[in-house]
Design a protein around this motif. Structure first.
Motif, PDB file in Angstrom:
ATOM      1  N   SER A  88       0.937  -1.178  -0.090  1.00 35.40           N
ATOM      2  CA  SER A  88       0.084  -0.042   0.115  1.00 35.40           C
ATOM      3  C   SER A  88       0.790   1.241  -0.112  1.00 35.40           C
ATOM      4  O   SER A  88       0.526   2.119  -0.583  1.00 35.40           O
ATOM      5  N   PHE A  91       2.500   1.741  -3.556  1.00 37.96           N
ATOM      6  CA  PHE A  91       1.470   2.052  -4.491  1.00 37.96           C
ATOM      7  C   PHE A  91       1.243   3.506  -4.324  1.00 37.96           C
ATOM      8  O   PHE A  91       0.937   4.292  -5.105  1.00 37.96           O
ATOM      9  N   GLY A  92       0.947   3.933  -2.963  1.00 35.37           N
ATOM     10  CA  GLY A  92       0.518   5.363  -2.558  1.00 35.37           C
ATOM     11  C   GLY A  92       1.924   6.202  -2.927  1.00 35.37           C
ATOM     12  O   GLY A  92       1.538   7.103  -3.632  1.00 35.37           O
ATOM     13  N   ARG A  94       4.011   5.595  -5.452  1.00 30.92           N
ATOM     14  CA  ARG A  94       4.312   5.786  -6.931  1.00 30.92           C
ATOM     15  C   ARG A  94       3.172   6.498  -7.663  1.00 30.92           C
ATOM     16  O   ARG A  94       3.350   7.244  -8.335  1.00 30.92           O
ATOM     17  N   SER A  95       1.811   6.463  -6.795  1.00 32.89           N
ATOM     18  CA  SER A  95       0.801   7.198  -7.511  1.00 32.89           C
ATOM     19  C   SER A  95       1.183   8.689  -7.172  1.00 32.89           C
ATOM     20  O   SER A  95       0.764   9.596  -8.223  1.00 32.89           O
ATOM     21  N   TRP A  97       3.880  10.235  -7.056  1.00 30.66           N
ATOM     22  CA  TRP A  97       4.845  10.658  -7.837  1.00 30.66           C
ATOM     23  C   TRP A  97       4.314  10.841  -9.262  1.00 30.66           C
ATOM     24  O   TRP A  97       4.597  11.794  -9.972  1.00 30.66           O
ATOM     25  N   ILE A  98       3.371   9.888  -9.844  1.00 31.79           N
ATOM     26  CA  ILE A  98       2.741  10.357 -11.047  1.00 31.79           C
ATOM     27  C   ILE A  98       2.001  11.258 -11.232  1.00 31.79           C
ATOM     28  O   ILE A  98       1.848  11.872 -11.967  1.00 31.79           O
ATOM     29  N   LEU A  99       1.294  11.486 -10.311  1.00 29.43           N
ATOM     30  CA  LEU A  99       0.451  12.605 -10.155  1.00 29.43           C
ATOM     31  C   LEU A  99       1.077  14.030  -9.977  1.00 29.43           C
ATOM     32  O   LEU A  99       0.787  14.976 -10.766  1.00 29.43           O
TER      33      LEU A  99
END
Length: 137
Positions: A88, A91-92, A94-95, A97-99
């Motif tokens: 989790s 994933f948080g 990486r998300s 970072w992408i945003l």
């Protein structure tokens, strides 16, 4: 074919120990009554320093109280929970970072273009006001 041969201990070859009515080996019946385990860990409590023992050492000593099946289940549950938490968090991260990179790559150029468009609109208004003032006067 395997042939078995009994090898007797040298101590027992010279003198045979006497057996009791239950066929247990004892030198005398009196020794059975006075038998104490002098090498036991329980009887050697003077070596344990309870004051310097940490909380983690006390908790790790409790593992013998819990049956092995329950220990496996607890270990499995903790391992699964730790794996889920790690996944989790990964994933948080990486998300996020992408945003954030998407916002910089798409948002900054859009904000600059929007500011430039607002300047053009402001410039046209000023020119319209100047033109209107010249026509009146």
């Amino acid at each position: 074919m395997v042939k078995l041969q009994e090898v007797e201990d040298e101590h027992f070859v010279n003198e045979k120990p006497s057996t009791t009515k239950d066929n247990t080996l004892l030198a005398t019946d009196d020794e059975d009554e006075d038998y104490t385990d002098t090498e036991s860990e329980i009887s050697n409590d003077s070596d344990i320093d309870v004051e310097s023992e940490t909380l983690m050492e006390r908790i790790s000593a409790l593992k013998d109280v819990i049956p092995p099946g329950a220990r496996r289940q607890i270990t499995s549950t903790v391992s699964t929970l730790a794996s889920f938490t790690k996944s989790s968090v990964m994933f948080g991260g990486r998300s996020l970072w992408i945003l954030s990179t998407s916002a910089f790559l798409l948002g900054v150029p859009w904000a600059l273009a929007y500011a430039e468009e607002e300047q053009y609109i402001q410039l046209e208004r000023e020119q319209g006001m100047i033109k209107g003032a010249n026509e009146v006067g």
